[in-house]
Design an enzyme around this catalytic site. Structure first.
Site, mmCIF file in Angstrom:
data_model
loop_
_atom_site.group_PDB
_atom_site.id
_atom_site.type_symbol
_atom_site.label_atom_id
_atom_site.label_comp_id
_atom_site.label_asym_id
_atom_site.label_seq_id
_atom_site.Cartn_x
_atom_site.Cartn_y
_atom_site.Cartn_z
ATOM 1 N N LEU A 1 -0.101 15.168 1.455
ATOM 2 C CA LEU A 1 0.169 14.276 2.666
ATOM 3 C C LEU A 1 -1.539 13.818 2.972
ATOM 4 C CD1 LEU A 1 2.445 15.937 5.018
ATOM 5 C CD2 LEU A 1 2.861 14.125 3.481
ATOM 6 N N GLU B 1 3.020 10.127 7.827
ATOM 7 C CA GLU B 1 1.890 10.826 7.445
ATOM 8 C C GLU B 1 1.448 11.360 8.864
ATOM 9 O OE1 GLU B 1 1.693 11.297 4.460
ATOM 10 O OE2 GLU B 1 2.168 9.575 3.434
ATOM 11 N N LEU C 1 10.381 14.950 1.870
ATOM 12 C CA LEU C 1 9.820 16.061 2.810
ATOM 13 C C LEU C 1 10.713 16.053 3.862
ATOM 14 C CD1 LEU C 1 8.105 18.199 3.592
ATOM 15 C CD2 LEU C 1 6.517 16.685 4.555
ATOM 16 N N THR D 1 2.304 11.464 13.005
ATOM 17 C CA THR D 1 2.370 10.527 14.250
ATOM 18 C C THR D 1 1.065 10.503 14.973
ATOM 19 O OG1 THR D 1 3.207 12.206 15.714
ATOM 20 C CG2 THR D 1 4.834 10.951 14.699
ATOM 21 N N ARG E 1 0.970 -1.173 0.012
ATOM 22 C CA ARG E 1 -0.113 0.018 0.012
ATOM 23 C C ARG E 1 0.912 1.186 0.118
ATOM 24 N NH1 ARG E 1 0.253 3.796 2.956
ATOM 25 N NH2 ARG E 1 -0.147 2.528 4.798
ATOM 26 N N PHE F 1 0.790 22.455 19.902
ATOM 27 C CA PHE F 1 1.677 22.266 19.143
ATOM 28 C C PHE F 1 3.105 22.853 19.543
ATOM 29 C CE2 PHE F 1 -0.938 20.614 15.849
ATOM 30 C CZ PHE F 1 -0.261 19.303 15.782
ATOM 31 N N PHE G 1 8.900 11.038 -2.552
ATOM 32 C CA PHE G 1 8.486 12.375 -2.160
ATOM 33 C C PHE G 1 9.327 12.709 -1.077
ATOM 34 C CE2 PHE G 1 5.374 15.140 0.317
ATOM 35 C CZ PHE G 1 5.009 15.680 -0.560
HETATM 36 P P1 FAD Z 1 9.700 13.473 15.501
HETATM 37 O O1 FAD Z 1 8.998 14.451 14.687
HETATM 38 O O2 FAD Z 1 10.958 13.384 15.999
HETATM 39 O O3 FAD Z 1 8.879 12.719 16.596
HETATM 40 C C1 FAD Z 1 9.376 11.717 17.665
HETATM 41 C C2 FAD Z 1 8.187 11.633 18.598
HETATM 42 O O4 FAD Z 1 7.971 13.010 19.182
HETATM 43 C C3 FAD Z 1 6.894 11.170 17.991
HETATM 44 O O5 FAD Z 1 6.271 10.246 18.869
HETATM 45 C C4 FAD Z 1 6.386 12.358 17.811
HETATM 46 O O6 FAD Z 1 4.567 12.339 17.815
HETATM 47 C C5 FAD Z 1 6.543 13.318 19.120
HETATM 48 N N1 FAD Z 1 6.443 14.789 18.963
HETATM 49 C C6 FAD Z 1 7.030 15.460 17.853
HETATM 50 N N2 FAD Z 1 6.201 16.620 18.006
HETATM 51 C C7 FAD Z 1 5.566 16.794 19.209
HETATM 52 C C8 FAD Z 1 4.788 17.567 19.962
HETATM 53 N N3 FAD Z 1 4.645 18.943 19.528
HETATM 54 N N4 FAD Z 1 3.894 17.231 20.980
HETATM 55 C C9 FAD Z 1 4.067 16.296 21.413
HETATM 56 N N5 FAD Z 1 4.739 15.089 20.897
HETATM 57 C C10 FAD Z 1 5.728 15.370 19.654
HETATM 58 N N6 FAD Z 1 9.092 11.037 4.993
HETATM 59 C C11 FAD Z 1 8.773 11.633 3.549
HETATM 60 O O7 FAD Z 1 9.155 12.920 3.606
HETATM 61 N N7 FAD Z 1 8.664 10.580 2.634
HETATM 62 C C12 FAD Z 1 8.706 9.498 2.574
HETATM 63 O O8 FAD Z 1 8.402 8.623 1.705
HETATM 64 C C13 FAD Z 1 8.520 9.040 4.023
HETATM 65 N N8 FAD Z 1 8.340 7.622 4.132
HETATM 66 C C14 FAD Z 1 8.733 7.063 5.306
HETATM 67 C C15 FAD Z 1 8.792 5.727 5.445
HETATM 68 C C16 FAD Z 1 9.025 4.956 6.902
HETATM 69 C C17 FAD Z 1 9.123 3.343 6.640
HETATM 70 C C18 FAD Z 1 9.160 5.770 7.895
HETATM 71 C C19 FAD Z 1 9.361 5.266 9.441
HETATM 72 C C20 FAD Z 1 9.034 7.160 7.964
HETATM 73 C C21 FAD Z 1 8.678 7.636 6.484
HETATM 74 N N9 FAD Z 1 8.916 9.276 6.427
HETATM 75 C C22 FAD Z 1 8.657 9.693 5.260
HETATM 76 C C23 FAD Z 1 9.124 10.113 7.401
HETATM 77 C C24 FAD Z 1 7.790 10.285 8.553
HETATM 78 O O9 FAD Z 1 7.076 11.055 7.802
HETATM 79 C C25 FAD Z 1 8.376 10.948 9.648
HETATM 80 O O10 FAD Z 1 9.051 9.824 10.443
HETATM 81 C C26 FAD Z 1 7.262 11.321 10.668
HETATM 82 O O11 FAD Z 1 6.670 12.729 10.168
HETATM 83 C C27 FAD Z 1 7.723 11.770 12.157
HETATM 84 O O12 FAD Z 1 8.985 12.561 11.988
HETATM 85 P P2 FAD Z 1 10.039 11.784 13.023
HETATM 86 O O13 FAD Z 1 10.435 10.439 12.638
HETATM 87 O O14 FAD Z 1 11.383 12.827 12.626
HETATM 88 O O15 FAD Z 1 9.650 12.136 14.492
#
Ligand code: FAD
Length: 388
Positions: free
Chosen positions: A243, A367, A135, A369, A94, A387, A133
Protein backbone atom coordinates in the site's frame (compact mmCIF):
# COMPACT_ATOMS: atom_id res chain seq x y z
CA UNK A 1 -3.47 19.20 -18.85
CA UNK A 2 -0.69 21.55 -19.89
CA UNK A 3 2.78 20.73 -18.67
CA UNK A 4 4.82 23.67 -19.87
CA UNK A 5 7.00 25.36 -17.33
CA UNK A 6 4.79 28.46 -17.34
CA UNK A 7 2.55 26.47 -14.98
CA UNK A 8 5.51 25.34 -12.84
CA UNK A 9 6.16 28.61 -11.06
CA UNK A 10 9.06 27.35 -8.95
CA UNK A 11 10.51 25.33 -11.83
CA UNK A 12 10.19 22.16 -9.77
CA UNK A 13 10.77 19.91 -12.78
CA UNK A 14 14.31 21.23 -12.75
CA UNK A 15 14.81 18.77 -9.86
CA UNK A 16 13.91 15.75 -12.00
CA UNK A 17 16.56 13.31 -13.16
CA UNK A 18 17.24 13.00 -16.89
CA UNK A 19 15.50 9.62 -16.78
CA UNK A 20 12.41 11.18 -15.23
CA UNK A 21 12.27 13.96 -17.82
CA UNK A 22 12.51 11.48 -20.67
CA UNK A 23 9.74 9.45 -19.08
CA UNK A 24 7.62 12.55 -18.51
CA UNK A 25 7.92 13.58 -22.14
CA UNK A 26 7.00 10.11 -23.42
CA UNK A 27 3.99 9.83 -21.09
CA UNK A 28 2.85 13.37 -21.94
CA UNK A 29 3.05 12.72 -25.67
CA UNK A 30 0.98 9.55 -25.35
CA UNK A 31 -1.45 11.14 -22.90
CA UNK A 32 -2.03 14.17 -25.09
CA UNK A 33 -2.63 12.29 -28.33
CA UNK A 34 -4.23 9.03 -27.18
CA UNK A 35 -5.77 9.48 -23.74
CA UNK A 36 -6.87 13.10 -23.40
CA UNK A 37 -9.20 13.11 -26.42
CA UNK A 38 -10.96 9.89 -25.34
CA UNK A 39 -11.15 10.07 -21.57
CA UNK A 40 -14.47 11.91 -21.25
CA UNK A 41 -16.21 9.23 -23.33
CA UNK A 42 -14.69 6.40 -21.30
CA UNK A 43 -15.70 8.17 -18.12
CA UNK A 44 -19.26 8.68 -19.33
CA UNK A 45 -19.58 5.06 -20.41
CA UNK A 46 -17.93 3.83 -17.22
CA UNK A 47 -15.25 1.85 -19.00
CA UNK A 48 -11.59 1.72 -19.89
CA UNK A 49 -10.73 -0.32 -23.01
CA UNK A 50 -8.48 -3.30 -22.35
CA UNK A 51 -6.18 -2.06 -25.17
CA UNK A 52 -5.19 0.93 -23.05
CA UNK A 53 -3.49 -1.46 -20.63
CA UNK A 54 -1.48 -2.95 -23.50
CA UNK A 55 -0.48 0.52 -24.65
CA UNK A 56 0.59 1.53 -21.13
CA UNK A 57 2.53 -1.74 -20.99
CA UNK A 58 4.20 -1.06 -24.33
CA UNK A 59 5.32 2.30 -22.93
CA UNK A 60 6.95 0.41 -20.04
CA UNK A 61 4.78 1.94 -17.31
CA UNK A 62 3.75 -1.24 -15.45
CA UNK A 63 6.16 -2.13 -12.68
CA UNK A 64 8.53 0.52 -13.98
CA UNK A 65 10.11 0.93 -10.55
CA UNK A 66 10.89 -2.81 -10.29
CA UNK A 67 14.10 -4.52 -11.43
CA UNK A 68 14.32 -7.55 -13.70
CA UNK A 69 11.62 -9.89 -15.05
CA UNK A 70 10.91 -7.50 -17.91
CA UNK A 71 10.71 -4.42 -15.66
CA UNK A 72 12.99 -1.46 -16.39
CA UNK A 73 13.96 -0.53 -12.81
CA UNK A 74 13.47 3.22 -13.21
CA UNK A 75 14.00 5.80 -10.49
CA UNK A 76 11.32 6.90 -8.03
CA UNK A 77 10.98 10.31 -9.70
CA UNK A 78 10.38 8.69 -13.09
CA UNK A 79 7.61 6.64 -11.54
CA UNK A 80 6.22 9.66 -9.71
CA UNK A 81 6.14 11.88 -12.75
CA UNK A 82 4.40 9.11 -14.70
CA UNK A 83 1.65 9.06 -12.08
CA UNK A 84 1.40 12.83 -12.28
CA UNK A 85 1.03 12.93 -16.06
CA UNK A 86 -1.47 10.06 -16.16
CA UNK A 87 -3.57 11.52 -13.38
CA UNK A 88 -3.52 14.90 -15.14
CA UNK A 89 -5.70 13.04 -17.65
CA UNK A 90 -7.70 10.99 -15.14
CA UNK A 91 -7.20 9.34 -11.75
CA UNK A 92 -8.57 6.09 -13.21
CA UNK A 93 -5.54 5.78 -15.50
CA UNK A 94 -3.14 6.33 -12.62
CA UNK A 95 -5.11 3.80 -10.58
CA UNK A 96 -4.64 1.19 -13.29
CA UNK A 97 -0.89 1.71 -13.19
CA UNK A 98 -0.82 1.82 -9.37
CA UNK A 99 -2.79 -1.38 -8.92
CA UNK A 100 -0.89 -3.28 -11.59
CA UNK A 101 2.61 -2.04 -10.76
CA UNK A 102 2.61 -1.10 -7.09
CA UNK A 103 0.13 -3.50 -5.63
CA UNK A 104 0.00 -6.68 -7.71
CA UNK A 105 3.46 -6.70 -9.35
CA UNK A 106 5.21 -5.27 -6.30
CA UNK A 107 3.69 -8.01 -4.10
CA UNK A 108 4.86 -10.72 -6.52
CA UNK A 109 8.29 -9.12 -6.95
CA UNK A 110 8.93 -8.69 -3.24
CA UNK A 111 7.13 -11.65 -1.70
CA UNK A 112 6.82 -14.13 -4.57
CA UNK A 113 8.89 -17.22 -5.36
CA UNK A 114 11.25 -17.28 -8.31
CA UNK A 115 8.70 -19.34 -10.24
CA UNK A 116 5.89 -16.90 -9.48
CA UNK A 117 7.99 -13.95 -10.61
CA UNK A 118 8.93 -15.66 -13.87
CA UNK A 119 5.37 -16.79 -14.47
CA UNK A 120 3.69 -13.43 -14.00
CA UNK A 121 5.95 -10.38 -14.03
CA UNK A 122 7.07 -10.29 -17.69
CA UNK A 123 3.48 -10.70 -18.92
CA UNK A 124 2.23 -8.10 -16.45
CA UNK A 125 4.94 -5.63 -17.44
CA UNK A 126 3.72 -5.66 -21.04
CA UNK A 127 0.07 -5.47 -20.01
CA UNK A 128 -0.67 -8.88 -21.56
CA UNK A 129 -1.68 -10.06 -18.10
CA UNK A 130 -3.50 -7.89 -15.58
CA UNK A 131 -3.42 -8.21 -11.82
CA UNK A 132 -5.56 -7.03 -8.94
CA UNK A 133 -5.05 -6.71 -5.20
CA UNK A 134 -7.76 -8.12 -2.97
CA UNK A 135 -7.56 -6.77 0.53
CA UNK A 136 -10.78 -4.86 1.36
CA UNK A 137 -13.88 -6.82 2.39
CA UNK A 138 -17.49 -5.78 2.95
CA UNK A 139 -16.86 -5.74 6.72
CA UNK A 140 -13.15 -4.82 6.69
CA UNK A 141 -12.09 -1.52 5.14
CA UNK A 142 -9.92 0.80 7.21
CA UNK A 143 -9.31 -2.12 9.59
CA UNK A 144 -7.97 -4.82 7.26
CA UNK A 145 -6.76 -6.81 10.26
CA UNK A 146 -10.39 -7.79 10.83
CA UNK A 147 -10.58 -9.59 7.47
CA UNK A 148 -12.61 -12.79 7.37
CA UNK A 149 -11.47 -14.39 4.12
CA UNK A 150 -10.00 -17.65 5.29
CA UNK A 151 -7.29 -19.90 3.89
CA UNK A 152 -7.47 -23.50 5.05
CA UNK A 153 -4.90 -26.21 4.41
CA UNK A 154 -6.19 -29.31 2.66
CA UNK A 155 -3.40 -31.80 1.95
CA UNK A 156 -1.02 -30.11 -0.49
CA UNK A 157 -3.61 -27.45 -1.39
CA UNK A 158 -5.06 -24.32 0.12
CA UNK A 159 -8.78 -23.63 0.05
CA UNK A 160 -9.85 -19.97 0.11
CA UNK A 161 -13.28 -18.69 1.06
CA UNK A 162 -14.58 -15.17 1.56
CA UNK A 163 -15.56 -11.95 -0.19
CA UNK A 164 -13.35 -9.09 -1.33
CA UNK A 165 -14.88 -5.86 -2.51
CA UNK A 166 -13.91 -2.57 -4.15
CA UNK A 167 -11.17 -4.41 -5.98
CA UNK A 168 -9.77 -2.40 -8.85
CA UNK A 169 -9.25 -4.43 -12.03
CA UNK A 170 -11.12 -7.23 -10.22
CA UNK A 171 -13.33 -8.21 -13.14
CA UNK A 172 -10.66 -7.88 -15.84
CA UNK A 173 -7.65 -9.33 -14.04
CA UNK A 174 -5.94 -12.60 -14.94
CA UNK A 175 -4.44 -13.03 -11.51
CA UNK A 176 -5.59 -11.83 -8.11
CA UNK A 177 -3.34 -11.25 -5.13
CA UNK A 178 -5.68 -12.38 -2.36
CA UNK A 179 -4.96 -11.70 1.30
CA UNK A 180 -6.50 -14.21 3.67
CA UNK A 181 -6.40 -15.23 7.29
CA UNK A 182 -4.89 -18.64 8.02
CA UNK A 183 -4.43 -20.41 11.33
CA UNK A 184 -1.04 -18.75 11.74
CA UNK A 185 -1.75 -15.23 10.50
CA UNK A 186 -2.42 -13.27 7.32
CA UNK A 187 -1.06 -14.79 4.10
CA UNK A 188 -1.04 -13.76 0.45
CA UNK A 189 -1.99 -15.99 -2.49
CA UNK A 190 -1.79 -15.71 -6.27
CA UNK A 191 -5.15 -16.86 -7.52
CA UNK A 192 -5.79 -17.24 -11.25
CA UNK A 193 -9.13 -15.60 -11.89
CA UNK A 194 -10.35 -18.60 -13.91
CA UNK A 195 -9.99 -20.90 -10.89
CA UNK A 196 -13.22 -22.79 -10.11
CA UNK A 197 -15.19 -20.98 -7.38
CA UNK A 198 -13.70 -17.55 -8.23
CA UNK A 199 -16.28 -15.00 -9.43
CA UNK A 200 -15.95 -11.26 -9.96
CA UNK A 201 -18.87 -8.90 -10.44
CA UNK A 202 -18.30 -5.34 -11.58
CA UNK A 203 -19.51 -2.49 -9.35
CA UNK A 204 -21.39 -0.45 -11.93
CA UNK A 205 -22.97 2.54 -10.21
CA UNK A 206 -19.83 4.46 -9.20
CA UNK A 207 -19.86 8.25 -9.52
CA UNK A 208 -16.08 8.45 -9.13
CA UNK A 209 -13.21 6.75 -10.96
CA UNK A 210 -15.65 5.74 -13.65
CA UNK A 211 -12.85 5.12 -16.14
CA UNK A 212 -11.63 2.19 -14.11
CA UNK A 213 -12.93 -1.25 -13.34
CA UNK A 214 -13.89 -2.06 -9.75
CA UNK A 215 -15.37 -5.37 -8.67
CA UNK A 216 -16.61 -7.56 -5.86
CA UNK A 217 -14.84 -10.92 -5.78
CA UNK A 218 -16.38 -14.00 -4.23
CA UNK A 219 -14.12 -16.91 -3.32
CA UNK A 220 -16.27 -19.96 -2.91
CA UNK A 221 -13.91 -22.69 -1.71
CA UNK A 222 -11.31 -21.80 -4.32
CA UNK A 223 -8.67 -24.51 -4.32
CA UNK A 224 -5.09 -23.53 -5.16
CA UNK A 225 -1.92 -25.64 -4.93
CA UNK A 226 0.81 -24.86 -2.36
CA UNK A 227 2.97 -22.92 -4.86
CA UNK A 228 0.17 -20.30 -5.07
CA UNK A 229 1.17 -19.03 -1.63
CA UNK A 230 3.42 -15.93 -1.70
CA UNK A 231 6.24 -17.46 0.35
CA UNK A 232 7.65 -14.17 1.65
CA UNK A 233 4.39 -12.56 2.75
CA UNK A 234 3.39 -13.01 6.34
CA UNK A 235 1.29 -10.56 8.31
CA UNK A 236 -0.29 -7.17 7.76
CA UNK A 237 3.12 -5.51 7.59
CA UNK A 238 3.68 -7.00 4.15
CA UNK A 239 0.28 -5.80 2.98
CA UNK A 240 1.08 -2.30 4.19
CA UNK A 241 4.42 -2.29 2.37
CA UNK A 242 2.50 -2.71 -0.92
CA UNK A 243 0.00 0.00 0.00
CA UNK A 244 2.84 2.39 0.77
CA UNK A 245 4.20 1.97 -2.76
CA UNK A 246 0.80 2.85 -4.19
CA UNK A 247 0.35 5.79 -1.81
CA UNK A 248 3.60 7.25 -3.08
CA UNK A 249 2.08 7.21 -6.58
CA UNK A 250 -0.99 9.04 -5.29
CA UNK A 251 1.19 11.75 -3.71
CA UNK A 252 2.49 12.50 -7.22
CA UNK A 253 -0.65 11.66 -9.15
CA UNK A 254 -2.97 14.15 -7.52
CA UNK A 255 -0.54 16.94 -8.38
CA UNK A 256 -1.43 16.21 -12.00
CA UNK A 257 -5.18 16.26 -11.34
CA UNK A 258 -4.83 19.55 -9.46
CA UNK A 259 -2.68 21.07 -12.20
CA UNK A 260 -5.20 20.07 -14.84
CA UNK A 261 -7.98 21.80 -12.87
CA UNK A 262 -5.85 24.89 -12.37
CA UNK A 263 -4.86 25.21 -16.02
CA UNK A 264 -8.45 24.60 -17.15
CA UNK A 265 -9.67 27.42 -14.93
CA UNK A 266 -6.83 29.68 -16.05
CA UNK A 267 -7.64 29.09 -19.72
CA UNK A 268 -11.33 29.53 -19.13
CA UNK A 269 -11.23 32.83 -17.28
CA UNK A 270 -8.71 34.14 -19.78
CA UNK A 271 -11.23 33.97 -22.61
CA UNK A 272 -14.62 34.15 -20.94
CA UNK A 273 -15.96 37.69 -20.61
CA UNK A 274 -18.67 38.95 -18.28
CA UNK A 275 -19.50 42.56 -17.46
CA UNK A 276 -17.39 43.54 -20.47
CA UNK A 277 -14.07 42.16 -19.28
CA UNK A 278 -12.32 38.79 -19.13
CA UNK A 279 -13.08 36.99 -15.89
CA UNK A 280 -9.31 36.72 -15.37
CA UNK A 281 -9.13 40.47 -14.86
CA UNK A 282 -11.23 40.42 -11.69
CA UNK A 283 -9.42 40.40 -8.38
CA UNK A 284 -11.52 37.55 -6.99
CA UNK A 285 -10.51 35.40 -9.98
CA UNK A 286 -6.85 36.24 -9.54
CA UNK A 287 -7.00 35.39 -5.86
CA UNK A 288 -8.37 31.96 -6.76
CA UNK A 289 -5.74 31.44 -9.45
CA UNK A 290 -2.95 32.42 -7.07
CA UNK A 291 -4.30 30.06 -4.38
CA UNK A 292 -4.48 27.23 -6.90
CA UNK A 293 -0.98 27.89 -8.21
CA UNK A 294 0.36 27.82 -4.65
CA UNK A 295 -1.50 24.61 -3.82
CA UNK A 296 -0.23 22.83 -6.95
CA UNK A 297 3.32 24.03 -6.26
CA UNK A 298 3.25 22.97 -2.60
CA UNK A 299 1.91 19.55 -3.51
CA UNK A 300 4.67 19.21 -6.10
CA UNK A 301 7.28 20.13 -3.49
CA UNK A 302 5.90 17.53 -1.10
CA UNK A 303 6.09 14.91 -3.85
CA UNK A 304 9.70 15.82 -4.60
CA UNK A 305 10.70 15.69 -0.96
CA UNK A 306 9.06 12.28 -0.49
CA UNK A 307 10.94 11.10 -3.56
CA UNK A 308 14.27 12.20 -2.10
CA UNK A 309 13.40 10.42 1.16
CA UNK A 310 12.38 7.29 -0.77
CA UNK A 311 15.62 7.28 -2.71
CA UNK A 312 17.51 7.60 0.57
CA UNK A 313 15.53 4.71 2.09
CA UNK A 314 13.96 7.04 4.65
CA UNK A 315 10.36 7.16 3.50
CA UNK A 316 8.55 6.10 6.69
CA UNK A 317 4.80 5.33 6.78
CA UNK A 318 4.01 8.57 8.64
CA UNK A 319 5.77 10.58 5.95
CA UNK A 320 3.71 8.81 3.30
CA UNK A 321 0.56 9.52 5.31
CA UNK A 322 1.46 13.19 5.47
CA UNK A 323 2.04 13.36 1.73
CA UNK A 324 -1.05 11.40 0.74
CA UNK A 325 -3.36 13.31 3.05
CA UNK A 326 -1.94 16.76 2.28
CA UNK A 327 -1.80 16.34 -1.48
CA UNK A 328 -5.16 14.60 -1.95
CA UNK A 329 -6.87 17.18 0.21
CA UNK A 330 -5.32 20.16 -1.54
CA UNK A 331 -6.02 18.64 -4.98
CA UNK A 332 -9.72 18.33 -4.24
CA UNK A 333 -9.79 21.90 -2.93
CA UNK A 334 -8.23 23.09 -6.19
CA UNK A 335 -10.78 21.05 -8.15
CA UNK A 336 -13.66 22.61 -6.24
CA UNK A 337 -12.40 26.16 -6.79
CA UNK A 338 -11.85 25.46 -10.49
CA UNK A 339 -15.32 23.94 -10.82
CA UNK A 340 -16.87 27.16 -9.64
CA UNK A 341 -14.75 29.30 -11.93
CA UNK A 342 -16.08 27.49 -14.99
CA UNK A 343 -19.66 28.31 -14.08
CA UNK A 344 -22.24 26.05 -15.68
CA UNK A 345 -19.65 24.58 -18.04
CA UNK A 346 -17.82 23.34 -14.97
CA UNK A 347 -20.45 20.68 -14.31
CA UNK A 348 -20.05 19.03 -17.72
CA UNK A 349 -17.70 16.43 -19.14
CA UNK A 350 -16.63 18.95 -21.77
CA UNK A 351 -14.11 20.20 -19.22
CA UNK A 352 -12.04 17.99 -16.93
CA UNK A 353 -12.67 19.71 -13.61
CA UNK A 354 -15.79 18.00 -12.31
CA UNK A 355 -14.49 14.63 -13.49
CA UNK A 356 -11.29 15.27 -11.50
CA UNK A 357 -13.31 16.50 -8.53
CA UNK A 358 -15.44 13.35 -8.51
CA UNK A 359 -12.37 11.14 -8.94
CA UNK A 360 -10.58 12.82 -6.07
CA UNK A 361 -13.43 11.87 -3.73
CA UNK A 362 -12.45 8.22 -4.18
CA UNK A 363 -8.75 9.08 -4.09
CA UNK A 364 -9.32 10.58 -0.63
CA UNK A 365 -10.78 7.23 0.46
CA UNK A 366 -8.54 4.63 -1.20
CA UNK A 367 -5.17 3.60 0.19
CA UNK A 368 -6.17 4.91 3.60
CA UNK A 369 -8.89 7.48 4.19
CA UNK A 370 -8.35 11.07 5.26
CA UNK A 371 -9.18 10.06 8.82
CA UNK A 372 -6.82 7.08 8.88
CA UNK A 373 -3.87 9.17 7.67
CA UNK A 374 -4.82 11.96 10.07
CA UNK A 375 -4.75 9.50 12.96
CA UNK A 376 -1.43 8.06 11.76
CA UNK A 377 0.08 11.54 11.91
CA UNK A 378 -1.68 12.18 15.22
CA UNK A 379 -0.18 8.99 16.64
CA UNK A 380 3.29 9.95 15.43
CA UNK A 381 3.24 13.45 16.87
CA UNK A 382 1.56 12.63 20.21
CA UNK A 383 2.73 9.09 20.82
CA UNK A 384 -0.91 8.20 21.53
CA UNK A 385 -2.92 5.94 19.22
CA UNK A 386 -6.51 7.10 18.62
CA UNK A 387 -7.39 4.18 16.35
CA UNK A 388 -9.06 2.08 18.98
P1 FAD B 1 -14.61 2.38 6.41
O1 FAD B 1 -13.34 1.81 6.92
O2 FAD B 1 -15.88 1.71 6.78
O3 FAD B 1 -14.68 3.90 6.84
C1 FAD B 1 -15.86 4.71 6.75
C2 FAD B 1 -15.53 6.07 7.37
O4 FAD B 1 -15.15 5.89 8.75
C3 FAD B 1 -14.33 6.76 6.71
O5 FAD B 1 -14.52 8.16 6.71
C4 FAD B 1 -13.19 6.40 7.63
O6 FAD B 1 -12.11 7.31 7.57
C5 FAD B 1 -13.88 6.45 8.98
N1 FAD B 1 -13.14 5.68 9.99
C6 FAD B 1 -12.77 4.37 9.96
N2 FAD B 1 -12.09 4.05 11.07
C7 FAD B 1 -12.01 5.17 11.83
C8 FAD B 1 -11.43 5.50 13.09
N3 FAD B 1 -10.74 4.59 13.80
N4 FAD B 1 -11.57 6.76 13.54
C9 FAD B 1 -12.23 7.71 12.83
N5 FAD B 1 -12.79 7.48 11.64
C10 FAD B 1 -12.69 6.21 11.15
N6 FAD B 1 -9.41 -2.09 -1.78
C11 FAD B 1 -8.60 -3.12 -2.16
O7 FAD B 1 -8.27 -4.00 -1.37
N7 FAD B 1 -8.12 -3.20 -3.44
C12 FAD B 1 -8.46 -2.29 -4.39
O8 FAD B 1 -8.02 -2.41 -5.54
C13 FAD B 1 -9.33 -1.20 -4.03
N8 FAD B 1 -9.73 -0.30 -4.97
C14 FAD B 1 -10.70 0.62 -4.64
C15 FAD B 1 -11.25 1.42 -5.65
C16 FAD B 1 -12.26 2.33 -5.36
C17 FAD B 1 -12.90 3.13 -6.46
C18 FAD B 1 -12.71 2.48 -4.02
C19 FAD B 1 -13.77 3.48 -3.68
C20 FAD B 1 -12.15 1.70 -3.02
C21 FAD B 1 -11.16 0.75 -3.31
N9 FAD B 1 -10.64 -0.10 -2.33
C22 FAD B 1 -9.79 -1.13 -2.68
C23 FAD B 1 -11.15 -0.05 -0.96
C24 FAD B 1 -10.56 1.06 -0.12
O9 FAD B 1 -9.25 0.75 0.21
C25 FAD B 1 -11.47 1.22 1.11
O10 FAD B 1 -12.66 1.82 0.65
C26 FAD B 1 -10.84 2.05 2.21
O11 FAD B 1 -9.80 1.33 2.83
C27 FAD B 1 -11.86 2.47 3.27
O12 FAD B 1 -12.60 1.39 3.72
P2 FAD B 1 -14.19 1.46 3.74
O13 FAD B 1 -14.65 1.98 2.44
O14 FAD B 1 -14.69 0.14 4.18
O15 FAD B 1 -14.55 2.56 4.81
Amino acid sequence: GATSSEHDLLDLDDELSVEARTTRDAVCAYATTELGPRIADWYERGTLPRDVAKELGALGLFGMQLNGYGCPGLSADAYGVTCRELEAVDSGLRSLVSVQGCLAMFAIHRYGSEDQRRAWLPAMATGEALGCFGLTEPEAGSDPGSMRTFARRDGADWVLSGTKTWINNGAIADVAVIWARADDGILGFLVPTDAPGFTAREITRKLSLRASNTATIVLDDVRVPSPALLPGARGLKCVLSCLNEARFGIVWGVVGAARSCYTSALDYVGSREQFGRPLASYQLSQRKLADMAIAVTHAGMTALRLTALKQAGRLTPVRISLGKLANARSAIEVARIARGMLGANGVTLDYPVMRHMANLEAVLTVEGTEEVHTLTIGHAVTGLSAFR
